[in-house]
Design a protein around this motif. Structure first.
Motif, PDB file in Angstrom:
ATOM      1  N   GLY A   1      27.861  73.267 -77.658  1.00 55.98           N
ATOM      2  CA  GLY A   1      27.227  72.066 -78.179  1.00 55.98           C
ATOM      3  C   GLY A   1      27.609  70.812 -77.430  1.00 55.98           C
ATOM      4  N   GLN A   2      28.813  70.773 -76.899  1.00 52.18           N
ATOM      5  CA  GLN A   2      29.263  69.607 -76.148  1.00 52.18           C
ATOM      6  C   GLN A   2      28.899  69.695 -74.660  1.00 52.18           C
ATOM      7  OE1 GLN A   2      30.850  66.821 -77.566  1.00 52.18           O
ATOM      8  NE2 GLN A   2      30.140  67.883 -79.395  1.00 52.18           N
ATOM      9  N   LEU A   3      29.060  70.870 -74.081  1.00 59.03           N
ATOM     10  CA  LEU A   3      28.893  70.995 -72.634  1.00 59.03           C
ATOM     11  C   LEU A   3      27.431  71.121 -72.206  1.00 59.03           C
ATOM     12  CD1 LEU A   3      31.858  73.298 -71.558  1.00 59.03           C
ATOM     13  CD2 LEU A   3      31.747  70.807 -71.723  1.00 59.03           C
ATOM     14  N   THR A   4      26.572  71.684 -73.048  1.00 58.52           N
ATOM     15  CA  THR A   4      25.168  71.839 -72.644  1.00 58.52           C
ATOM     16  C   THR A   4      24.488  70.493 -72.382  1.00 58.52           C
ATOM     17  OG1 THR A   4      24.978  73.943 -73.837  1.00 58.52           O
ATOM     18  CG2 THR A   4      22.937  72.820 -73.256  1.00 58.52           C
ATOM     19  N   PRO A   5      24.593  69.500 -73.277  1.00 52.28           N
ATOM     20  CA  PRO A   5      23.977  68.200 -72.966  1.00 52.28           C
ATOM     21  C   PRO A   5      24.593  67.533 -71.743  1.00 52.28           C
ATOM     22  CG  PRO A   5      24.500  68.364 -75.307  1.00 52.28           C
ATOM     23  CD  PRO A   5      25.169  69.517 -74.633  1.00 52.28           C
ATOM     24  N   ALA A   6      25.917  67.694 -71.556  1.00 50.76           N
ATOM     25  CA  ALA A   6      26.564  67.099 -70.387  1.00 50.76           C
ATOM     26  C   ALA A   6      25.993  67.690 -69.103  1.00 50.76           C
ATOM     27  CB  ALA A   6      28.076  67.336 -70.458  1.00 50.76           C
ATOM     28  N   LEU A   7      25.830  69.004 -69.084  1.00 53.05           N
ATOM     29  CA  LEU A   7      25.259  69.658 -67.908  1.00 53.05           C
ATOM     30  C   LEU A   7      23.785  69.301 -67.748  1.00 53.05           C
ATOM     31  CD1 LEU A   7      25.332  71.583 -65.536  1.00 53.05           C
ATOM     32  CD2 LEU A   7      25.103  73.498 -67.149  1.00 53.05           C
ATOM     33  N   ARG A   8      23.056  69.202 -68.845  1.00 49.54           N
ATOM     34  CA  ARG A   8      21.631  68.882 -68.755  1.00 49.54           C
ATOM     35  C   ARG A   8      21.423  67.537 -68.064  1.00 49.54           C
ATOM     36  NH1 ARG A   8      20.410  69.140 -73.824  1.00 49.54           N
ATOM     37  NH2 ARG A   8      19.927  71.371 -73.780  1.00 49.54           N
ATOM     38  N   GLY A   9      22.245  66.567 -68.370  1.00 51.38           N
ATOM     39  CA  GLY A   9      22.117  65.265 -67.731  1.00 51.38           C
ATOM     40  C   GLY A   9      22.318  65.342 -66.222  1.00 51.38           C
ATOM     41  N   LEU A  10      23.303  66.121 -65.795  1.00 51.20           N
ATOM     42  CA  LEU A  10      23.553  66.289 -64.362  1.00 51.20           C
ATOM     43  C   LEU A  10      22.423  67.059 -63.691  1.00 51.20           C
ATOM     44  CD1 LEU A  10      27.352  67.160 -64.552  1.00 51.20           C
ATOM     45  CD2 LEU A  10      26.356  65.014 -63.758  1.00 51.20           C
ATOM     46  N   LEU A  11      21.899  68.076 -64.358  1.00 48.41           N
ATOM     47  CA  LEU A  11      20.780  68.847 -63.814  1.00 48.41           C
ATOM     48  C   LEU A  11      19.542  67.974 -63.645  1.00 48.41           C
ATOM     49  CD1 LEU A  11      20.978  72.210 -65.793  1.00 48.41           C
ATOM     50  CD2 LEU A  11      21.245  71.936 -63.334  1.00 48.41           C
ATOM     51  N   ASP A  12      19.235  67.192 -64.656  1.00 47.89           N
ATOM     52  CA  ASP A  12      18.054  66.334 -64.593  1.00 47.89           C
ATOM     53  C   ASP A  12      18.156  65.350 -63.433  1.00 47.89           C
ATOM     54  OD1 ASP A  12      17.026  67.622 -66.781  1.00 47.89           O
ATOM     55  OD2 ASP A  12      17.516  66.026 -68.219  1.00 47.89           O
ATOM     56  N   ALA A  13      19.349  64.783 -63.240  1.00 50.50           N
ATOM     57  CA  ALA A  13      19.529  63.821 -62.151  1.00 50.50           C
ATOM     58  C   ALA A  13      19.383  64.496 -60.786  1.00 50.50           C
ATOM     59  CB  ALA A  13      20.898  63.151 -62.267  1.00 50.50           C
ATOM     60  N   ALA A  14      19.944  65.697 -60.645  1.00 45.88           N
ATOM     61  CA  ALA A  14      19.853  66.412 -59.373  1.00 45.88           C
ATOM     62  C   ALA A  14      18.432  66.880 -59.100  1.00 45.88           C
ATOM     63  CB  ALA A  14      20.820  67.592 -59.366  1.00 45.88           C
ATOM     64  N   ALA A  15      17.726  67.319 -60.128  1.00 51.12           N
ATOM     65  CA  ALA A  15      16.343  67.755 -59.955  1.00 51.12           C
ATOM     66  C   ALA A  15      15.438  66.579 -59.603  1.00 51.12           C
ATOM     67  CB  ALA A  15      15.850  68.442 -61.223  1.00 51.12           C
ATOM     68  N   ALA A  16      15.726  65.410 -60.153  1.00 55.84           N
ATOM     69  CA  ALA A  16      14.883  64.238 -59.920  1.00 55.84           C
ATOM     70  C   ALA A  16      14.872  63.818 -58.457  1.00 55.84           C
ATOM     71  CB  ALA A  16      15.348  63.078 -60.792  1.00 55.84           C
ATOM     72  N   VAL A  17      15.953  64.118 -57.731  1.00 52.98           N
ATOM     73  CA  VAL A  17      16.005  63.759 -56.305  1.00 52.98           C
ATOM     74  C   VAL A  17      15.806  64.976 -55.405  1.00 52.98           C
ATOM     75  CG1 VAL A  17      17.476  61.756 -56.726  1.00 52.98           C
ATOM     76  CG2 VAL A  17      18.551  63.965 -56.262  1.00 52.98           C
ATOM     77  N   GLY A  18      15.378  66.092 -55.994  1.00 55.09           N
ATOM     78  CA  GLY A  18      15.067  67.271 -55.203  1.00 55.09           C
ATOM     79  C   GLY A  18      16.252  68.088 -54.736  1.00 55.09           C
ATOM     80  N   GLU A  19      17.437  67.843 -55.333  1.00 53.52           N
ATOM     81  CA  GLU A  19      18.632  68.583 -54.922  1.00 53.52           C
ATOM     82  C   GLU A  19      18.621  70.018 -55.434  1.00 53.52           C
ATOM     83  OE1 GLU A  19      21.483  68.070 -53.239  1.00 53.52           O
ATOM     84  OE2 GLU A  19      21.210  66.007 -52.578  1.00 53.52           O
ATOM     85  N   ILE A  20      18.043  70.226 -56.597  1.00 53.24           N
ATOM     86  CA  ILE A  20      17.937  71.573 -57.163  1.00 53.24           C
ATOM     87  C   ILE A  20      16.528  71.744 -57.718  1.00 53.24           C
ATOM     88  CG2 ILE A  20      20.382  71.651 -57.771  1.00 53.24           C
ATOM     89  CD1 ILE A  20      19.422  71.329 -60.728  1.00 53.24           C
TER      90      ILE A  20
END
Length: 205
Positions: A134-153
């Motif tokens: 419950g704590q780590l999933t939102p934290a990771l989601r924020g990092l994933l969204d940022a990386a996807a937004a710039v085409g990193e993943i």
């Protein structure tokens, strides 16, 4: 959705004094060290001595051994959440994601001395898995969204699924094989980057 710490709402109903907070922090650091060295059944007096406080102080904050074990894990999880925000604000998105996922190896390493308790079937630990996810999933989601937004993943990665995969790959650290865990977790993130690059180069249609 907010996920409460298991069994801690009542204890957090009033602010903790600064000296009490220092004692708690010292006890958690000491307990993690002692459990790693001597195992989770190490004498509580040894933990108190390592922290530089009396046994009564230890029991005042952690009446049961399970309270101490849970607090160690919760603190490590909370530190991971803080690290996600810090890295997200200071590092390029791809680097922030890669560095944060390596924090899961550190989290798994913390479990090395706690494993016998966490896997004992004691109901006291029943709420911990939901707290971690419950704590780590939102934290990771924020990092994933940022990386996807710039085409990193690639942009279709599910945060919960990736978290579970990374935690499984980090598991060897709980048995002392930290280097292997770091290699496997790094390969996981490199795979996401490779796929993003391949999709970007693919011809349309």
């Amino acid at each position: 959705m907010d996920v409460d710490r298991p069994d801690t709402q009542d204890k957090q109903s009033s602010p903790m004094r600064a000296d009490a907070r220092r004692n708690v922090d010292a006890l958690l650091r000491a307990a993690a060290t002692v459990f790693d060295r001597l195992g989770v059944e190490a004498p509580m007096r040894t933990i108190a001595a390592e922290a530089g406080v009396g046994v009564g102080t230890l029991y005042r904050h952690f009446p049961q051994r399970s309270d101490l074990v849970k607090a160690i894990m919760q603190r490590e999880v909370d530190n991971c959440v803080v690290a996600a925000a810090t890295l997200g604000g200071s590092e390029p998105p791809g680097a922030a994601l890669a560095e944060w996922v390596q924090r899961l190896v550190d989290l798994a390493s913390t479990k090395r001395g706690l494993g016998p308790a966490l896997h004992s079937g004691d109901p006291a630990y029943q709420a911990l898995p939901n707290y971690v996810l419950g704590q780590l999933t939102p934290a990771l989601r924020g990092l994933l969204d940022a990386a996807a937004a710039v085409g990193e993943i690639r942009a279709d990665v599910d945060a919960r699924a990736l978290l579970l995969a990374a935690m499984r790959l980090a598991a060897p650290a709980s048995d002392g094989d930290v280097d292997e865990a770091r290699r496997m977790v790094a390969l996981l993130i490199d795979g996401l980057r490779f796929q993003a690059s391949a999709l970007a180069k693919a011809p349309p249609g």
